[in-house]
Design a protein around this motif. Structure first.
Motif, short mmCIF file in Angstrom:
data_model
loop_
_atom_site.label_atom_id
_atom_site.label_comp_id
_atom_site.label_asym_id
_atom_site.label_seq_id
_atom_site.Cartn_x
_atom_site.Cartn_y
_atom_site.Cartn_z
N MET A 11 0.86 -1.18 0.00
CA MET A 11 0.00 0.00 0.00
C MET A 11 0.90 1.24 0.00
O MET A 11 1.68 1.45 0.92
CB MET A 11 -0.90 0.00 1.24
CG MET A 11 -1.75 -1.26 1.39
SD MET A 11 -2.84 -1.58 0.01
CE MET A 11 -3.94 -0.20 0.12
N VAL A 12 0.77 2.07 -1.04
CA VAL A 12 1.61 3.25 -1.21
C VAL A 12 0.84 4.48 -0.75
O VAL A 12 -0.32 4.67 -1.12
CB VAL A 12 2.03 3.42 -2.68
CG1 VAL A 12 2.86 4.68 -2.87
CG2 VAL A 12 2.79 2.20 -3.15
N TYR A 13 1.50 5.32 0.05
CA TYR A 13 0.90 6.58 0.50
C TYR A 13 0.93 7.56 -0.66
O TYR A 13 1.96 7.71 -1.33
CB TYR A 13 1.67 7.11 1.70
CG TYR A 13 0.94 8.13 2.51
CD1 TYR A 13 -0.29 7.84 3.09
CD2 TYR A 13 1.47 9.40 2.72
CE1 TYR A 13 -0.97 8.78 3.85
CE2 TYR A 13 0.80 10.34 3.48
CZ TYR A 13 -0.42 10.03 4.04
OH TYR A 13 -1.08 10.96 4.80
N ASP A 39 -2.10 -5.17 9.98
CA ASP A 39 -2.94 -6.07 9.20
C ASP A 39 -2.15 -6.97 8.23
O ASP A 39 -2.73 -7.73 7.48
CB ASP A 39 -4.00 -5.30 8.43
CG ASP A 39 -3.43 -4.38 7.37
OD1 ASP A 39 -2.20 -4.33 7.21
OD2 ASP A 39 -4.23 -3.71 6.69
N GLY A 40 -0.83 -6.85 8.25
CA GLY A 40 0.00 -7.68 7.38
C GLY A 40 0.40 -7.02 6.08
O GLY A 40 1.24 -7.53 5.35
N SER A 41 -0.21 -5.87 5.76
CA SER A 41 0.16 -5.14 4.56
C SER A 41 1.51 -4.45 4.77
O SER A 41 1.93 -4.22 5.89
CB SER A 41 -0.89 -4.07 4.24
OG SER A 41 -2.13 -4.67 3.96
N VAL A 42 2.15 -4.13 3.66
CA VAL A 42 3.40 -3.37 3.69
C VAL A 42 3.06 -1.96 3.24
O VAL A 42 2.51 -1.76 2.16
CB VAL A 42 4.46 -3.98 2.75
CG1 VAL A 42 5.74 -3.17 2.78
CG2 VAL A 42 4.72 -5.43 3.12
N TYR A 43 3.35 -0.97 4.09
CA TYR A 43 3.03 0.42 3.80
C TYR A 43 4.28 1.12 3.29
O TYR A 43 5.32 1.07 3.93
CB TYR A 43 2.45 1.10 5.04
CG TYR A 43 1.13 0.48 5.42
CD1 TYR A 43 -0.03 0.88 4.78
CD2 TYR A 43 1.05 -0.54 6.36
CE1 TYR A 43 -1.25 0.28 5.07
CE2 TYR A 43 -0.16 -1.13 6.67
CZ TYR A 43 -1.31 -0.72 6.02
OH TYR A 43 -2.52 -1.31 6.31
N TYR A 89 -2.97 3.47 -1.77
CA TYR A 89 -3.46 2.70 -2.90
C TYR A 89 -2.54 1.50 -3.09
O TYR A 89 -1.38 1.52 -2.71
CB TYR A 89 -3.57 3.54 -4.17
CG TYR A 89 -2.27 4.11 -4.66
CD1 TYR A 89 -1.48 3.42 -5.57
CD2 TYR A 89 -1.81 5.35 -4.20
CE1 TYR A 89 -0.28 3.94 -6.00
CE2 TYR A 89 -0.61 5.87 -4.63
CZ TYR A 89 0.14 5.17 -5.53
OH TYR A 89 1.33 5.68 -5.95
N GLU A 90 -3.09 0.44 -3.66
CA GLU A 90 -2.35 -0.82 -3.77
C GLU A 90 -1.41 -0.81 -4.96
O GLU A 90 -1.70 -0.25 -6.02
CB GLU A 90 -3.33 -1.99 -3.89
CG GLU A 90 -2.66 -3.32 -3.71
CD GLU A 90 -3.64 -4.47 -3.52
OE1 GLU A 90 -3.17 -5.61 -3.47
OE2 GLU A 90 -4.85 -4.21 -3.43
N LEU A 91 -0.26 -1.45 -4.76
CA LEU A 91 0.76 -1.57 -5.79
C LEU A 91 1.22 -3.03 -5.82
O LEU A 91 1.33 -3.67 -4.77
CB LEU A 91 1.94 -0.66 -5.43
CG LEU A 91 3.02 -0.41 -6.46
CD1 LEU A 91 2.44 0.39 -7.62
CD2 LEU A 91 4.14 0.38 -5.83
#
Length: 116
Positions: A11-13, A39-43, A89-91
């Motif tokens: 997930m990109v800021y 939540d396990g996502s990579v920010y 947003y997702e990448l």
């Protein structure tokens, strides 16, 4: 241990961030956008000049921050999608790897962006 791969959600800021921030302020940006940092996502965050990148990731037992500094060139401006308010947003993994190399994925001619 470096444990990021294509199975992670990236997930990109959408706006640049002051990358002097540590874990708690970066987690705060995630919470402000209504997401949960563990939540396990990579920010993924970038600085204004697009020469630095930080990845925030929750692993068993705590947070991990990965830091990338571009020695030559910068990350493409196109990594930032236009939004009125900052959002994530997702990448995809392969797109992230190209951005880390300074290449924009959908460019017809792939080259490194030079600092002007």
């Amino acid at each position: 241990m470096f444990s990021l791969n294509e199975t992670n959600k990236f997930m990109v800021y959408s706006t640049s961030v002051d990358l002097r921030k540590g874990v708690e302020p970066l987690c705060g940006l995630v919470r402000i956008c209504g997401r949960k940092p563990s939540d396990g996502s990579v920010y993924v965050y970038f600085n204004r000049s697009r020469t630095l990148m930080k990845l925030l990731h929750w692993e068993r037992g705590g947070y991990v921050i990965y830091y990338k500094r571009m020695e030559v060139g910068r990350i493409s401006r196109k990594v930032f999608q236009a939004h009125e308010t900052p959002v994530f947003y997702e990448l995809r993994w392969d797109e992230l790897v190209l951005f880390m190399e300074g290449i924009y994925p959908s460019a017809a001619r792939r080259k490194r962006f030079n600092i002007q």
